[in-house]
Motif scaffolding. Structure first.
Motif, PDB file in Angstrom:
ATOM      1  N   THR A  52       0.841  -1.195   0.000  1.00 42.59           N
ATOM      2  CA  THR A  52       0.000   0.000   0.000  1.00 42.59           C
ATOM      3  C   THR A  52       0.875   1.244   0.000  1.00 42.59           C
ATOM      4  OG1 THR A  52      -0.104   0.186   2.421  1.00 42.59           O
ATOM      5  CG2 THR A  52      -1.745  -1.226   1.354  1.00 42.59           C
ATOM      6  N   ASP A  53       0.403   2.285  -0.674  1.00 43.46           N
ATOM      7  CA  ASP A  53       1.053   3.584  -0.601  1.00 43.46           C
ATOM      8  C   ASP A  53       0.632   4.300   0.676  1.00 43.46           C
ATOM      9  OD1 ASP A  53       2.284   3.225  -3.078  1.00 43.46           O
ATOM     10  OD2 ASP A  53       0.567   4.064  -4.166  1.00 43.46           O
ATOM     11  N   SER A  54       1.363   5.332   1.033  1.00 52.09           N
ATOM     12  CA  SER A  54       0.985   6.121   2.195  1.00 52.09           C
ATOM     13  C   SER A  54      -0.325   6.858   1.925  1.00 52.09           C
ATOM     14  CB  SER A  54       2.090   7.120   2.549  1.00 52.09           C
ATOM     15  OG  SER A  54       2.362   7.971   1.445  1.00 52.09           O
ATOM     16  N   VAL A  55      -1.058   7.134   2.985  1.00 58.34           N
ATOM     17  CA  VAL A  55      -2.357   7.795   2.898  1.00 58.34           C
ATOM     18  C   VAL A  55      -2.363   8.977   3.858  1.00 58.34           C
ATOM     19  CG1 VAL A  55      -4.858   7.547   3.179  1.00 58.34           C
ATOM     20  CG2 VAL A  55      -3.501   5.620   2.336  1.00 58.34           C
ATOM     21  N   PHE A  56      -2.944  10.108   3.399  1.00 58.36           N
ATOM     22  CA  PHE A  56      -3.056  11.290   4.251  1.00 58.36           C
ATOM     23  C   PHE A  56      -4.510  11.733   4.250  1.00 58.36           C
ATOM     24  CE2 PHE A  56      -2.115  15.040   6.472  1.00 58.36           C
ATOM     25  CZ  PHE A  56      -0.780  15.045   6.837  1.00 58.36           C
ATOM     26  N   TYR A  57      -5.089  11.812   5.451  1.00 56.52           N
ATOM     27  CA  TYR A  57      -6.477  12.248   5.594  1.00 56.52           C
ATOM     28  C   TYR A  57      -6.506  13.687   6.103  1.00 56.52           C
ATOM     29  CZ  TYR A  57      -7.641   7.272   5.287  1.00 56.52           C
ATOM     30  OH  TYR A  57      -7.770   5.975   4.867  1.00 56.52           O
ATOM     31  N   HIS A  58      -7.397  14.506   5.529  1.00 57.41           N
ATOM     32  CA  HIS A  58      -7.531  15.911   5.900  1.00 57.41           C
ATOM     33  C   HIS A  58      -8.908  16.147   6.512  1.00 57.41           C
ATOM     34  CE1 HIS A  58      -3.915  16.815   3.499  1.00 57.41           C
ATOM     35  NE2 HIS A  58      -4.422  15.957   2.620  1.00 57.41           N
ATOM     36  N   ASN A  59      -8.924  16.809   7.661  1.00 55.17           N
ATOM     37  CA  ASN A  59     -10.169  17.082   8.374  1.00 55.17           C
ATOM     38  C   ASN A  59     -10.198  18.549   8.806  1.00 55.17           C
ATOM     39  OD1 ASN A  59     -10.844  14.035   8.744  1.00 55.17           O
ATOM     40  ND2 ASN A  59      -8.818  14.256   9.655  1.00 55.17           N
ATOM     41  N   PHE A  60     -11.341  19.206   8.616  1.00 55.32           N
ATOM     42  CA  PHE A  60     -11.482  20.617   8.949  1.00 55.32           C
ATOM     43  C   PHE A  60     -12.727  20.813   9.811  1.00 55.32           C
ATOM     44  CE2 PHE A  60      -9.411  20.348   4.834  1.00 55.32           C
ATOM     45  CZ  PHE A  60      -8.350  21.232   4.951  1.00 55.32           C
ATOM     46  N   SER A  61     -12.659  21.794  10.709  1.00 57.00           N
ATOM     47  CA  SER A  61     -13.843  22.163  11.471  1.00 57.00           C
ATOM     48  C   SER A  61     -13.740  23.622  11.898  1.00 57.00           C
ATOM     49  CB  SER A  61     -14.022  21.275  12.705  1.00 57.00           C
ATOM     50  OG  SER A  61     -12.987  21.484  13.635  1.00 57.00           O
ATOM     51  N   VAL A  62     -14.899  24.204  12.164  1.00 55.26           N
ATOM     52  CA  VAL A  62     -14.988  25.580  12.658  1.00 55.26           C
ATOM     53  C   VAL A  62     -16.083  25.619  13.713  1.00 55.26           C
ATOM     54  CG1 VAL A  62     -16.574  26.199  10.789  1.00 55.26           C
ATOM     55  CG2 VAL A  62     -15.331  27.993  12.019  1.00 55.26           C
ATOM     56  N   SER A  63     -15.863  26.396  14.753  1.00 57.12           N
ATOM     57  CA  SER A  63     -16.863  26.485  15.811  1.00 57.12           C
ATOM     58  C   SER A  63     -17.077  27.943  16.222  1.00 57.12           C
ATOM     59  CB  SER A  63     -16.443  25.667  17.036  1.00 57.12           C
ATOM     60  OG  SER A  63     -15.277  26.207  17.634  1.00 57.12           O
ATOM     61  N   TYR A  64     -18.248  28.208  16.749  1.00 56.36           N
ATOM     62  CA  TYR A  64     -18.596  29.541  17.248  1.00 56.36           C
ATOM     63  C   TYR A  64     -19.205  29.365  18.634  1.00 56.36           C
ATOM     64  CZ  TYR A  64     -20.254  34.352  17.322  1.00 56.36           C
ATOM     65  OH  TYR A  64     -20.454  35.681  17.642  1.00 56.36           O
ATOM     66  N   ASP A  65     -18.708  30.177  19.585  1.00 58.45           N
ATOM     67  CA  ASP A  65     -19.102  30.021  20.977  1.00 58.45           C
ATOM     68  C   ASP A  65     -19.914  31.234  21.437  1.00 58.45           C
ATOM     69  OD1 ASP A  65     -19.354  29.361  23.602  1.00 58.45           O
ATOM     70  OD2 ASP A  65     -17.213  29.181  24.027  1.00 58.45           O
ATOM     71  N   TRP A  66     -21.240  30.996  21.696  1.00 57.06           N
ATOM     72  CA  TRP A  66     -22.074  32.023  22.308  1.00 57.06           C
ATOM     73  C   TRP A  66     -21.966  31.832  23.823  1.00 57.06           C
ATOM     74  CZ3 TRP A  66     -23.719  29.621  17.788  1.00 57.06           C
ATOM     75  CH2 TRP A  66     -24.028  30.469  16.720  1.00 57.06           C
ATOM     76  N   GLU A  67     -20.900  32.378  24.397  1.00 52.82           N
ATOM     77  CA  GLU A  67     -20.591  32.114  25.792  1.00 52.82           C
ATOM     78  C   GLU A  67     -21.706  32.569  26.731  1.00 52.82           C
ATOM     79  OE1 GLU A  67     -16.915  32.800  28.961  1.00 52.82           O
ATOM     80  OE2 GLU A  67     -16.776  33.544  26.907  1.00 52.82           O
ATOM     81  N   GLU A  68     -22.297  33.743  26.440  1.00 50.72           N
ATOM     82  CA  GLU A  68     -23.331  34.259  27.331  1.00 50.72           C
ATOM     83  C   GLU A  68     -24.586  33.383  27.316  1.00 50.72           C
ATOM     84  OE1 GLU A  68     -23.900  35.849  23.260  1.00 50.72           O
ATOM     85  OE2 GLU A  68     -22.211  35.631  24.643  1.00 50.72           O
ATOM     86  N   PHE A  97     -11.672  15.092   3.899  1.00 53.86           N
ATOM     87  CA  PHE A  97     -12.060  16.111   2.926  1.00 53.86           C
ATOM     88  C   PHE A  97     -11.807  15.690   1.487  1.00 53.86           C
ATOM     89  CE2 PHE A  97     -10.826  19.913   0.439  1.00 53.86           C
ATOM     90  CZ  PHE A  97     -12.032  20.604   0.462  1.00 53.86           C
ATOM     91  N   THR A  98     -10.704  15.004   1.237  1.00 50.32           N
ATOM     92  CA  THR A  98     -10.353  14.606  -0.135  1.00 50.32           C
ATOM     93  C   THR A  98     -10.958  13.263  -0.522  1.00 50.32           C
ATOM     94  OG1 THR A  98      -8.267  13.704   0.716  1.00 50.32           O
ATOM     95  CG2 THR A  98      -8.221  15.943  -0.171  1.00 50.32           C
ATOM     96  N   ASP A  99     -11.803  12.701   0.341  1.00 49.40           N
ATOM     97  CA  ASP A  99     -12.533  11.474   0.057  1.00 49.40           C
ATOM     98  C   ASP A  99     -11.592  10.319  -0.311  1.00 49.40           C
ATOM     99  OD1 ASP A  99     -14.857  10.001  -0.062  1.00 49.40           O
ATOM    100  OD2 ASP A  99     -15.233  10.431  -2.175  1.00 49.40           O
ATOM    101  N   GLU A 100     -10.557  10.132   0.522  1.00 51.85           N
ATOM    102  CA  GLU A 100      -9.601   9.047   0.293  1.00 51.85           C
ATOM    103  C   GLU A 100     -10.246   7.693   0.570  1.00 51.85           C
ATOM    104  OE1 GLU A 100      -6.542   9.230  -0.828  1.00 51.85           O
ATOM    105  OE2 GLU A 100      -6.412  11.417  -0.901  1.00 51.85           O
ATOM    106  N   GLU A 101     -10.017   6.739  -0.312  1.00 48.50           N
ATOM    107  CA  GLU A 101     -10.521   5.381  -0.122  1.00 48.50           C
ATOM    108  C   GLU A 101      -9.432   4.513   0.506  1.00 48.50           C
ATOM    109  OE1 GLU A 101     -11.721   3.963  -3.912  1.00 48.50           O
ATOM    110  OE2 GLU A 101     -13.509   5.242  -4.032  1.00 48.50           O
ATOM    111  N   PRO A 102      -9.815   3.404   1.153  1.00 47.01           N
ATOM    112  CA  PRO A 102      -8.797   2.474   1.647  1.00 47.01           C
ATOM    113  C   PRO A 102      -7.956   1.957   0.479  1.00 47.01           C
ATOM    114  CG  PRO A 102     -10.955   1.953   2.568  1.00 47.01           C
ATOM    115  CD  PRO A 102     -11.180   2.974   1.491  1.00 47.01           C
ATOM    116  N   PRO A 103      -6.678   1.648   0.710  1.00 46.77           N
ATOM    117  CA  PRO A 103      -5.835   1.117  -0.365  1.00 46.77           C
ATOM    118  C   PRO A 103      -6.428  -0.151  -0.963  1.00 46.77           C
ATOM    119  CG  PRO A 103      -4.518   1.698   1.555  1.00 46.77           C
ATOM    120  CD  PRO A 103      -5.945   1.790   1.979  1.00 46.77           C
ATOM    121  N   GLN A 104      -6.234  -0.314  -2.269  1.00 48.78           N
ATOM    122  CA  GLN A 104      -6.730  -1.493  -2.968  1.00 48.78           C
ATOM    123  C   GLN A 104      -5.605  -2.516  -3.114  1.00 48.78           C
ATOM    124  OE1 GLN A 104     -10.296  -1.450  -4.122  1.00 48.78           O
ATOM    125  NE2 GLN A 104      -9.901  -0.014  -2.448  1.00 48.78           N
ATOM    126  N   VAL A 105      -5.901  -3.758  -2.731  1.00 48.15           N
ATOM    127  CA  VAL A 105      -4.923  -4.838  -2.798  1.00 48.15           C
ATOM    128  C   VAL A 105      -5.583  -6.057  -3.434  1.00 48.15           C
ATOM    129  CG1 VAL A 105      -3.581  -4.046  -0.817  1.00 48.15           C
ATOM    130  CG2 VAL A 105      -5.534  -5.559  -0.457  1.00 48.15           C
TER     131      VAL A 105
END
Length: 397
Positions: free
Chosen positions: A324-340, A352-360
Motif C-alpha cells: 500500500t502507498d501512504s495515505v493522508f487524511y484531511h479534516n477541517f472544522s470551525v466552531s462559534y461560541d455564544w458564551e453568554e 475532505f479529499t474522500d480518500e478510499e482504503p488502499p486497494q490490494v
C-alpha cells in the motif's frame, strides 16, 4: 539534586510492589524513573518498569466444555482447486500437501482433491489451572525534550520498548486451524508450528476430528520504536492564537510469537506500517475557533510475508498487489461560541479529499491480507469517505 553544573534539577523516583493472589501466586514488580533538567532548555526523561497480572478465575477454572466446528473451517478442503482458483495462498497449499498428521493417513500428505471430513469436529475448551502462567511485561523509555527560551516551542523524541510475556488468550478453533496452515513453521516448513499440535485428524477420512482450544499463554510480544512530538504556540496578531502540533511514531519492531521459536516480525506489513503521524493546526479568535487535523498512515508491504509476487486464479498467474502507498487524511472544522448563552456550535468535514482504503489483491492472499472486496481492511484506514458533521453543545449553568 539541583543547582549544579549541567544539573538544573535531577529527580529520581523508584517504587516496588509485592502482589500475592490466592488463586495463583505472588510476584514483585518495580518501576524506576528519572527526570533530569540538564539546562533550562533541555530535559532528559527515562523510566523502566515491570508488570504482573495473574490469570482471571474464569481463565483458570472454567469447567471442561465441548462445542462443534464446521468441516468448512478446514483450509485443506479441495486445496488443489482452491489454489487454482486463487482462494488460498501457496503457503497453505504447501502445508496441506505435506500434512501427514492423520493416523494411518497418506504418507505423501493430503491429496489436492481431498474433500474434507464427514463428521463435525469437536472443540474442547476449559480453564488452565496448573498450566497457565501469569502475564508479565517489561517496559522502558528514554527521551529528550527541548524547550527554547526564544519561542513557545517544545520538541521531543522518545525511544520506547515494551515486551509482554505469557498473555492469556483463547484463539478459537478457526484461528488454530487457519494459522497452522498459513504458518511458515507448518508441515512443509520443518513442522515446528505448535498450533498444528492443537488438533487431530481422523484415520477414517483424514478430516479434522478434535480441536483443543483451552486458554493458553502467548509466548512473547515485543513492540519498540520512536515517538516524535513538536508543538508551537504563538499570538498571530489580529488573527488570534495559533497552535501547531506534530506527532509521529516510527515503529522499529512489532514481533509476535504464539509459542517459543515461532516469532514473526509484523512491522511494515500491510495493516502494521512503520510510520504513522498526526498534524494539527488550531486558530482561536474568540468567539471563533478553526481547526485542521491531518492523519498520516505510512506505506506498507506484505510481499515477503506472502513469499511470492503473483497469485493464481483459475489456473492463470496474475501479478499481485501486496503493498500500500501512504495515505493522508484531511479534516477541517470551525466552531462559534455564544458564551453568554452557554451554546457552542461546531461544523466540519472529515476525510475532505474522500480518500478510499488502499486497494490490494484479494484472491489467494488469505492469511496474509485482511480485505473486504479489494480494500485493505485495517483499523487505521477510513471506511466512510468524505462526510460532514454538525454538533451543538449547550451548557446549563
Amino acid at each position: 539534586l539541583e543547582g549544579e553544573t549541567m544539573v538544573e534539577n535531577l529527580t529520581l523516583n523508584a517504587s516496588a510492589r509485592y502482589t500475592d493472589v490466592s488463586s495463583y501466586g505472588d510476584d514483585t514488580t518495580w518501576k524506576v524513573g528519572i527526570n533530569w533538567q540538564i539546562i533550562d532548555s533541555v530535559r532528559l526523561r527515562a523510566h523502566q518498569g515491570t508488570y504482573f497480572s495473574t490469570p482471571a478465575l474464569y481463565e483458570l477454572y472454567l469447567a471442561d466444555q465441548t462445542s462443534f466446528a464446521s468441516q468448512r473451517s478446514d483450509p485443506c478442503r479441495d486445496w488443489g482447486q482452491a489454489l487454482d482458483n486463487g482462494t488460498i495462498s501457496q503457503t497453505i497449499a504447501d502445508n496441506c500437501a505435506a500434512d501427514q498428521s492423520a493416523v494411518g493417513g497418506p504418507a505423501e500428505g493430503l491429496a489436492p482433491d481431498y474433500t474434507g471430513g464427514t463428521i463435525t469436529p469437536t472443540v474442547f475448551t476449559g480453564g488452565g489451572a496448573g498450566l497457565l502462567e501469569a502475564e508479565t511485561s517489561k517496559s522502558k523509555t528514554i527521551g529528550l525534550i527541548w524547550q527554547p527560551e526564544f519561542a513557545d516551542l517544545s520538541a521531543s523524541i522518545d525511544y520506547f520498548e515494551i515486551t509482554v510475556h505469557d498473555e492469556v488468550d483463547q484463539l478459537g478453533a478457526d484461528t488454530i486451524l487457519y494459522e497452522c496452515y498459513a504458518s511458515n513453521f507448518g508441515f512443509a516448513f520443518g513442522n515446528t508450528e505448535p498450533l498444528c499440535q492443537l488438533f487431530d485428524r481422523t484415520s477414517a477420512n483424514f478430516g479434522v476430528d478434535n480441536v483443543r482450544d483451552s486458554y493458553l499463554n502467548i509466548a512473547e510480544q515485543t513492540n519498540r520504536g520512536f515517538d516524535y512530538a513538536v508543538r508551537y504556540d504563538t499570538e498571530a496578531g489580529s488573527l488570534g492564537a495559533l497552535s501547531v502540533e506534530l506527532q509521529a511514531t516510527r515503529q522499529l519492531e512489532d514481533t509476535r510469537a504464539y509459542f517459543a521459536e515461532t516469532a514473526e516480525d509484523l512491522n511494515g506489513l500491510v495493516g502494521d506500517p512503520e510510520w504513522v503521524g498526526e498534524f494539527n493546526i488550531s486558530l482561536l479568535r474568540d468567539p471563533w475557533s478553526f481547526y485542521y487535523a491531518g492523519n498520516y498512515i505510512g506505506s506498507s508491504d506484505s510481499t515477503e510475508d506472502m513469499g511470492q509476487t503473483f497469485v493464481t486464479y483459475f489456473g492463470v498467474d496474475y501479478d499481485a498487489v501486496l503493498s500500500t502507498d501512504s495515505v493522508f487524511y484531511h479534516n477541517f472544522s470551525v466552531s462559534y461560541d455564544w458564551e453568554e448563552m452557554g451554546l457552542k456550535l461546531l461544523a466540519g468535514v472529515a476525510n475532505f479529499t474522500d480518500e478510499e482504503p488502499p486497494q490490494v489483491t484479494a484472491q489467494g492472499t488469505g492469511g496474509v491480507l485482511n480485505v473486504v472486496g479489494n480494500s485493505a481492511f485495517y483499523s487505521q484506514y477510513d471506511w466512510y469517505g468524505r462526510r460532514y458533521f454538525v454538533n451543538a453543545t449547550f451548557s446549563f449553568d
